[in-house]
Design an enzyme around this catalytic site. Structure first.
Site, PDB file in Angstrom:
ATOM      1  N   ASP A 113      71.726  29.147   7.518  1.00 52.24           N
ATOM      2  CA  ASP A 113      72.472  30.352   7.177  1.00 52.24           C
ATOM      3  C   ASP A 113      72.853  31.034   8.488  1.00 52.24           C
ATOM      4  OD1 ASP A 113      70.235  31.795   8.043  1.00 52.24           O
ATOM      5  OD2 ASP A 113      69.497  32.184   6.021  1.00 52.24           O
TER       6      ASP A 113
ATOM      7  N   SER B  99      60.450  35.332   8.641  1.00 48.30           N
ATOM      8  CA  SER B  99      61.150  34.390   7.765  1.00 48.30           C
ATOM      9  C   SER B  99      61.227  32.980   8.340  1.00 48.30           C
ATOM     10  CB  SER B  99      62.560  34.901   7.467  1.00 48.30           C
ATOM     11  OG  SER B  99      63.276  35.158   8.665  1.00 48.30           O
TER      12      SER B  99
ATOM     13  N   HIS C 171      69.059  31.689  10.203  1.00 46.48           N
ATOM     14  CA  HIS C 171      67.939  30.748  10.235  1.00 46.48           C
ATOM     15  C   HIS C 171      68.375  29.313  10.529  1.00 46.48           C
ATOM     16  CE1 HIS C 171      66.731  34.133   7.592  1.00 46.48           C
ATOM     17  NE2 HIS C 171      65.627  34.048   8.312  1.00 46.48           N
TER      18      HIS C 171
END
Length: 354
Positions: free
Chosen positions: A329, A39, A332
């Site tokens: 977040d 991600s 991340h």
């Protein structure tokens, strides 16, 4: 003598010219940036597969061009985008699976990454992500598409001179080994680190067999200092989980040895390890020195546990200015942090570009 304002203009012009020349020299003819990983590197591939690991809804992408949630787990761009721009290539690297992208769009850079994947192919199964093996297979397909679309010579040039970046491994520990007893029942932690390091080596060898030579492998961050890991730390809630950090350090040490071995083993290879751990540890410990105000919470939601769909559910709670946060977040980095990581990728062993 120039008036003070005139001096400022002259200095700005000179500095801009020097930076432009430096950027062109650093690129060294790199025709494309090619990304593998999770991600932290997925620029939208997961939008086109059956998985819940997606970032294609607000507040993700709110600072991206047009305020578009592209699938990047960030308020804006990722490190790969900034690396591409630094090398004189497009400022946003497209996702390989995007049906709206032609091979001509992908010729100057492409991301094969998939949120939720790992070096261990079993890790990808948890969130139905694309495995690293599948990502390498997509590189093979990409190479064939380049031959058809650009011709043999151009395809060989792009593949051989491209910069390949790997950003992967976090999910192996956080989703696989520590959270779910998938690998924890089979491997001791040191043995699992060896297993992952071997998988990293094989991935680089696979890229080399397909013609790639310039590789940057981004090491793990301080896993235990991610906001969500602070929150759920069973021993000291709110503090970094030191066991997770030791796991990251152990793997990074093995990865460095793998990189050294591969440079000796693979003809023409220029492979470098990027020490993300030290950089992020310093940012987290002294955020004010980097212009941040908060390194313990994410910007979205409460900042303690939200990531993915939870950020969307708590969109109204998102902070006003993500540039003040190290994390967007609870897992991340923010776009501004990704930019700092990109600078480290570009500046680590610049001889790789020549």
């Amino acid at each position: 003598m120039f008036p003070q304002q005139g001096k400022a203009v002259v200095v700005a012009v000179v500095v801009s010219h020097v930076l432009l020349i430096a950027g062109k020299g650093l690129a060294g003819g790199v025709p494309a940036v090619i990304m593998f990983g999770d991600s932290t590197a997925d620029t939208g591939n997961n939008n086109f597969i059956q998985t819940m690991a997606r970032g294609n809804y607000p507040p993700y992408g709110r600072d991206f061009a047009g305020g578009l949630a592209t699938g990047r787990f960030s308020n804006g761009r990722l490190s790969v985008d900034f690396v591409s721009e630094a090398l004189g290539l497009p400022p946003a690297v497209p996702a390989y699976l995007d049906p709206n992208r032609t091979i001509h769009d992908l010729a100057s850079g492409v991301s094969f990454a998939s949120a939720g994947t790992g070096l261990d192919n079993v890790t990808a199964q948890i969130l139905s992500a694309m495995t690293l093996t599948q990502q390498i297979e997509h590189l093979r397909q990409y190479k064939e598409k380049l031959r058809w679309g650009k011709g043999e010579a151009a395809a060989n040039h792009i593949i051989s001179q491209a910069l390949y970046i790997f950003s992967v491994g976090t999910s192996d520990f956080l989703h696989n080994y520590f959270v779910f007893p998938i690998r924890g029942d089979r491997f001791s932690l040191p043995r699992y680190e060896v297993y992952l390091a071997d998988a990293a080596a094989e991935a680089v060898r696979a890229v080399h067999r397909l013609g790639g030579r310039r590789v940057k492998f981004v090491g793990l961050p301080p896993l235990g200092c991610l906001p969500v890991e602070r929150t759920i730390n069973p021993d000291k809630p709110g503090d970094c989980n030191e066991m997770y950090n030791l796991a990251a350090l152990g793997f990074n040490a093995r990865l460095k040895r793998v990189v050294k071995k591969l440079n000796w083993e693979l003809p023409g290879a220029k492979i470098e390890h990027v020490d993300q751990y030290s950089l992020l540890s310093d940012i987290i410990a002294k955020p004010w020195e980097y212009g941040f105000e908060n390194s313990m919470q994410g910007c979205c939601g409460t900042g303690y546990v939200e990531t993915g769909i939870l950020c969307a559910l708590d969109d109204a709670l998102a902070c006003d200015n993500a540039d003040k946060y190290v994390f967007f977040d609870a897992v991340h980095p923010s776009e501004r942090t990704y930019k700092i990581i990109a600078d480290a990728i570009v500046n680590t062993a610049p001889h790789v570009f020549h």
